[in-house]
Design an enzyme around this catalytic site. Structure first.
Site, PDB file in Angstrom:
ATOM      1  N   THR A   1      13.813  -3.867   1.589  1.00 39.78           N
ATOM      2  CA  THR A   1      14.400  -2.799   0.781  1.00 39.78           C
ATOM      3  C   THR A   1      15.402  -2.037   1.637  1.00 39.78           C
ATOM      4  O   THR A   1      15.047  -1.527   2.698  1.00 39.78           O
ATOM      5  CB  THR A   1      13.307  -1.840   0.298  1.00 39.78           C
ATOM      6  OG1 THR A   1      12.310  -2.626  -0.335  1.00 39.78           O
ATOM      7  CG2 THR A   1      13.857  -0.816  -0.660  1.00 39.78           C
TER       8      THR A   1
ATOM      9  N   PHE B   1      10.095   5.232  -9.902  1.00 39.89           N
ATOM     10  CA  PHE B   1       9.430   5.381 -11.202  1.00 39.89           C
ATOM     11  C   PHE B   1       7.917   5.165 -11.084  1.00 39.89           C
ATOM     12  O   PHE B   1       7.127   5.893 -11.680  1.00 39.89           O
ATOM     13  CB  PHE B   1       9.993   4.373 -12.213  1.00 39.89           C
ATOM     14  CG  PHE B   1      11.089   4.934 -13.079  1.00 39.89           C
ATOM     15  CD1 PHE B   1      12.335   5.193 -12.549  1.00 39.89           C
ATOM     16  CD2 PHE B   1      10.872   5.199 -14.423  1.00 39.89           C
ATOM     17  CE1 PHE B   1      13.346   5.722 -13.339  1.00 39.89           C
ATOM     18  CE2 PHE B   1      11.876   5.734 -15.225  1.00 39.89           C
ATOM     19  CZ  PHE B   1      13.113   5.985 -14.678  1.00 39.89           C
TER      20      PHE B   1
ATOM     21  N   CYS C   1       5.825   1.532   1.097  1.00 41.13           N
ATOM     22  CA  CYS C   1       7.100   1.589   0.381  1.00 41.13           C
ATOM     23  C   CYS C   1       7.431   2.903  -0.326  1.00 41.13           C
ATOM     24  O   CYS C   1       8.542   3.399  -0.201  1.00 41.13           O
ATOM     25  CB  CYS C   1       7.139   0.469  -0.656  1.00 41.13           C
ATOM     26  SG  CYS C   1       7.243  -1.130   0.124  1.00 41.13           S
TER      27      CYS C   1
ATOM     28  N   LYS D   1      -4.973   0.813  -0.679  1.00 38.82           N
ATOM     29  CA  LYS D   1      -5.429   0.387  -2.001  1.00 38.82           C
ATOM     30  C   LYS D   1      -6.428  -0.743  -1.774  1.00 38.82           C
ATOM     31  O   LYS D   1      -6.562  -1.227  -0.642  1.00 38.82           O
ATOM     32  CB  LYS D   1      -4.254  -0.068  -2.872  1.00 38.82           C
ATOM     33  CG  LYS D   1      -3.557  -1.313  -2.341  1.00 38.82           C
ATOM     34  CD  LYS D   1      -2.331  -1.697  -3.152  1.00 38.82           C
ATOM     35  CE  LYS D   1      -2.684  -2.394  -4.439  1.00 38.82           C
ATOM     36  NZ  LYS D   1      -1.529  -3.101  -5.041  1.00 38.82           N
TER      37      LYS D   1
ATOM     38  N   GLU E   1       0.944  -5.298  -2.733  1.00 39.77           N
ATOM     39  CA  GLU E   1      -0.099  -5.848  -1.874  1.00 39.77           C
ATOM     40  C   GLU E   1      -1.414  -5.916  -2.640  1.00 39.77           C
ATOM     41  O   GLU E   1      -1.687  -5.101  -3.516  1.00 39.77           O
ATOM     42  CB  GLU E   1      -0.236  -4.992  -0.619  1.00 39.77           C
ATOM     43  CG  GLU E   1       0.941  -5.231   0.318  1.00 39.77           C
ATOM     44  CD  GLU E   1       0.927  -4.295   1.506  1.00 39.77           C
ATOM     45  OE1 GLU E   1      -0.161  -3.962   2.008  1.00 39.77           O
ATOM     46  OE2 GLU E   1       2.021  -3.885   1.924  1.00 39.77           O
TER      47      GLU E   1
ATOM     48  N   LYS F   1      15.688  -1.668  -6.874  1.00 39.03           N
ATOM     49  CA  LYS F   1      14.418  -1.688  -6.142  1.00 39.03           C
ATOM     50  C   LYS F   1      13.959  -0.255  -5.844  1.00 39.03           C
ATOM     51  O   LYS F   1      12.795   0.105  -6.028  1.00 39.03           O
ATOM     52  CB  LYS F   1      14.576  -2.494  -4.847  1.00 39.03           C
ATOM     53  CG  LYS F   1      13.420  -2.404  -3.868  1.00 39.03           C
ATOM     54  CD  LYS F   1      12.143  -3.059  -4.392  1.00 39.03           C
ATOM     55  CE  LYS F   1      10.941  -2.695  -3.569  1.00 39.03           C
ATOM     56  NZ  LYS F   1      10.488  -3.626  -2.606  1.00 39.03           N
ATOM     57  N   LEU F   2      14.901   0.591  -5.399  1.00 41.17           N
ATOM     58  CA  LEU F   2      14.540   1.977  -5.095  1.00 41.17           C
ATOM     59  C   LEU F   2      14.117   2.700  -6.372  1.00 41.17           C
ATOM     60  O   LEU F   2      13.165   3.486  -6.371  1.00 41.17           O
ATOM     61  CB  LEU F   2      15.727   2.707  -4.447  1.00 41.17           C
ATOM     62  CG  LEU F   2      16.201   2.181  -3.090  1.00 41.17           C
ATOM     63  CD1 LEU F   2      17.409   2.967  -2.594  1.00 41.17           C
ATOM     64  CD2 LEU F   2      15.087   2.266  -2.051  1.00 41.17           C
TER      65      LEU F   2
ATOM     66  N   ALA G   1      12.858   1.364  -9.156  1.00 35.64           N
ATOM     67  CA  ALA G   1      11.560   0.875  -9.650  1.00 35.64           C
ATOM     68  C   ALA G   1      10.427   1.549  -8.866  1.00 35.64           C
ATOM     69  O   ALA G   1       9.455   2.042  -9.457  1.00 35.64           O
ATOM     70  CB  ALA G   1      11.480  -0.644  -9.504  1.00 35.64           C
TER      71      ALA G   1
ATOM     72  N   ARG H   1      -0.916   1.415   5.961  1.00 38.33           N
ATOM     73  CA  ARG H   1       0.314   2.195   6.164  1.00 38.33           C
ATOM     74  C   ARG H   1       0.425   3.292   5.097  1.00 38.33           C
ATOM     75  O   ARG H   1       0.298   3.025   3.917  1.00 38.33           O
ATOM     76  CB  ARG H   1       1.537   1.263   6.129  1.00 38.33           C
ATOM     77  CG  ARG H   1       1.601   0.368   7.361  1.00 38.33           C
ATOM     78  CD  ARG H   1       2.760  -0.600   7.310  1.00 38.33           C
ATOM     79  NE  ARG H   1       2.616  -1.573   6.249  1.00 38.33           N
ATOM     80  CZ  ARG H   1       3.535  -2.507   5.958  1.00 38.33           C
ATOM     81  NH1 ARG H   1       4.641  -2.570   6.653  1.00 38.33           N
ATOM     82  NH2 ARG H   1       3.333  -3.369   4.991  1.00 38.33           N
TER      83      ARG H   1
END
Ligand code: UDX
Ligand code: UDX
Length: 458
Positions: free
Chosen positions: A131, A225, A275, A338, A164, A219-220, A222, A345
């Site tokens: 990204t 959001f 991310c 998660k 992930e 990408k940024l 998505a 991270r």
């Protein structure tokens, strides 16, 4: 064996490794090599003990490694041999100089671009997989055209949307594959080549193309959001706790509106992962750079609510446990950001651990996959911390349990047994709302869910 084409990926991380393994799996006619500057990581990719835990990854790697998938540290050779190069190096938040704490640190990709330029002996397609901020491709093109020779590079943007824990499924059946290119004849030709690779297993209608800047920005957007949705539901949890509304019921009623949909509405202790924060802050930094302060403030709010949610969780523990945590033993159920990953991270558990240690609590951390990373994250921090994989042993003698990660195994534990082994009054703070709160209350626990009234015996 001769292959139709040679592909290279630079960066054998959470994105590069699984993505290239899937391409190799689906396209046996291509040779796929993944290189990395870290020899230890490459050695792990070549061993039975892969460097990342991801359900289904083992199978895909076993089927392809040595056939048409190769992990190597020979970057120079890899560049020379490849016709298509994916760049999947990390782009962390900058920690120094202008934009520190906000902007993306682009030193690794620039180094990579220069390496590609230095070793290339023929024209190539370069695919941005990591990204990047919008217009990174432009900078990349500038570097590639900085020397006089006949070699031509077409830069494509092909952001990765995998999450992930579900990476293999996301790669095998993606909602969409996005490929951005320059609208020149050679840009469009390069784009078509990449479309053909994905078309080996992804239905054509799911492969979308756009101009290169839209692809980088998508990408940024998505990620912004997705994070915004969790921040939005989390922003109502405090109000629910005050008013006896129940966030699960509210989320259900809201998500049944087909315009909104029911996914990504699980309230939590806060979102983490490598991310979301990085990408939103990157977006905020970009907006400020273009003097778009209103837009920057709007999106920064999504991160701010998330920071507040983590702090609020700690303050709830403190106030429920009679305003002192000194020498109390708190067991963290989960440390990964998660479930189904060992990745920690930006995990909310890191912040919460540090804050609980500030309050002089003693921590016992349990997690089925993330204990090694947890030890690294908390290395050198003042305070008493133990790491125990078995949740029964971990919670034995503790005053409280705080659920950090929604691991399936926590739902079916014998909480009667756990209750018997804990200091009374015993507390459970369910930061993921995964447990049966009424049952826990009946067993004797004081239960504090997220966004629901607490169930207490006092
Ligand atoms: C990815 C993307 O690349 C990042 O931009 C995205 O936003 C998040 O996910 P990820 O795969 O999770 O990053 O990062 P990481 O697991 O850290 O892998 C990056 C790899 O690149 C590391 O193994 C690192 O050693 C390697 N690397 C880094 C190189 O090979 N060369 C470099 O110059 C720098
Ligand atoms: C995210 C994006 O989903 C993916 O498309 C992108 O490529 C990389 O970033 P990832 O960070 O791996 O993927 O996981 P994701 O499932 O998005 O979860 C991010 C965080 O949000 C986790 O901490 C998760 O627990 C949390 N979350 C998610 C919630 O708190 N509630 C939800 O309803 C969903």
């Amino acid at each position: 064996m001769t292959f139709k084409k040679n592909m290279l990926c630079i960066g054998a991380g959470y994105v590069g490794g699984p993505t290239m393994a899937m391409i190799a799996y689906k396209c046996p006619q291509y040779k796929v090599t993944v290189v990395d500057i870290n020899p230890a990581r490459i050695a792990e990719w070549n061993s039975d003990d892969l460097p990342i835990y991801e359900p289904g990854l083992d199978k895909v790697v076993k089927a392809t490694r040595g056939r048409n998938l190769f992990f190597s540290t020979e970057i120079e050779h890899g560049i020379k041999e490849a016709e298509i190069i994916f760049v999947s190096v990390n782009t962390p938040i900058k920690t120094f100089g202008a934009g520190a704490g906000m902007a993306a640190d682009l030193q690794y990709w620039e180094k990579t671009a220069r390496q590609i330029l230095k070793y290339s002996e023929s024209s190539k397609i370069i695919v941005e997989k990591s990204t990047f901020p919008v217009r990174t491709a432009f900078a990349m093109e500038r570097i590639f055209s900085s020397t006089e020779n006949d070699i031509h590079f077409d830069v494509l943007s092909n952001p990765e949307f995998l999450a992930e824990g579900t990476a293999i499924k996301d790669l095998e059946e993606p909602d969409r594959v996005l490929i951005g290119s320059r609208e020149t004849p050679s840009g469009l030709k390069a784009r078509d080549e990449l479309v053909e690779i994905y078309a080996s297993w992804v239905p054509k209608k799911r492969i979308i193309t756009s101009n290169i800047w839209s692809s980088e920005l998508s990408k940024l957007v998505a990620n912004a959001f997705l994070a915004q949705r969790i921040s939005s539901i989390n922003s109502f949890t405090a109000l629910c706790e005050k008013t006896e509304a129940d966030i699960t019921e509210v989320a259900r009623a809201t998500g049944m509106d087909s315009r909104l949909g029911n996914k990504f509405l699980n309230s939590s202790v806060g979102w983490g992962g490598s991310c979301f924060k990085k990408d939103i802050l990157n977006l905020v930094y970009l907006c400020r750079n273009y003097n778009l302060s209103k837009e920057a403030d709007y999106w920064e709010g999504v991160v701010r609510i998330n920071e507040y949610q983590k702090e609020r969780f700690v303050l709830n523990i403190l106030s429920a446990m009679f305003n002192t945590l000194a020498s109390k033993k708190i067991c963290l159920f989960g440390f990964a950001f998660k479930a189904n990953t060992g990745d920690t991270r930006e995990s909310p558990a890191i912040f919460i651990s540090k804050r609980l240690l500030d309050e002089k609590a003693e921590l016992v951390i349990t997690d089925p996959k993330a204990l090694d990373n947890a030890m690294t994250d908390l290395d050198g921090i003042d305070g008493k911390i133990s790491y125990i994989e078995d949740p029964y042993e971990a919670s034995d003698g503790c005053d409280a349990i705080a659920v950090m990660t929604e691991w399936e195994i926590y739902k079916s534990l014998d909480f009667e047994k756990i209750y018997r082994s804990m200091v009374k009054p015993a507390f459970i703070f369910d930061g993921r709302n995964i447990l049966d709160h009424k049952r826990l209350f009946d067993i004797g626990f004081n239960v504090f869910p997220i966004g629901k009234p607490p169930l207490t015996h006092y």
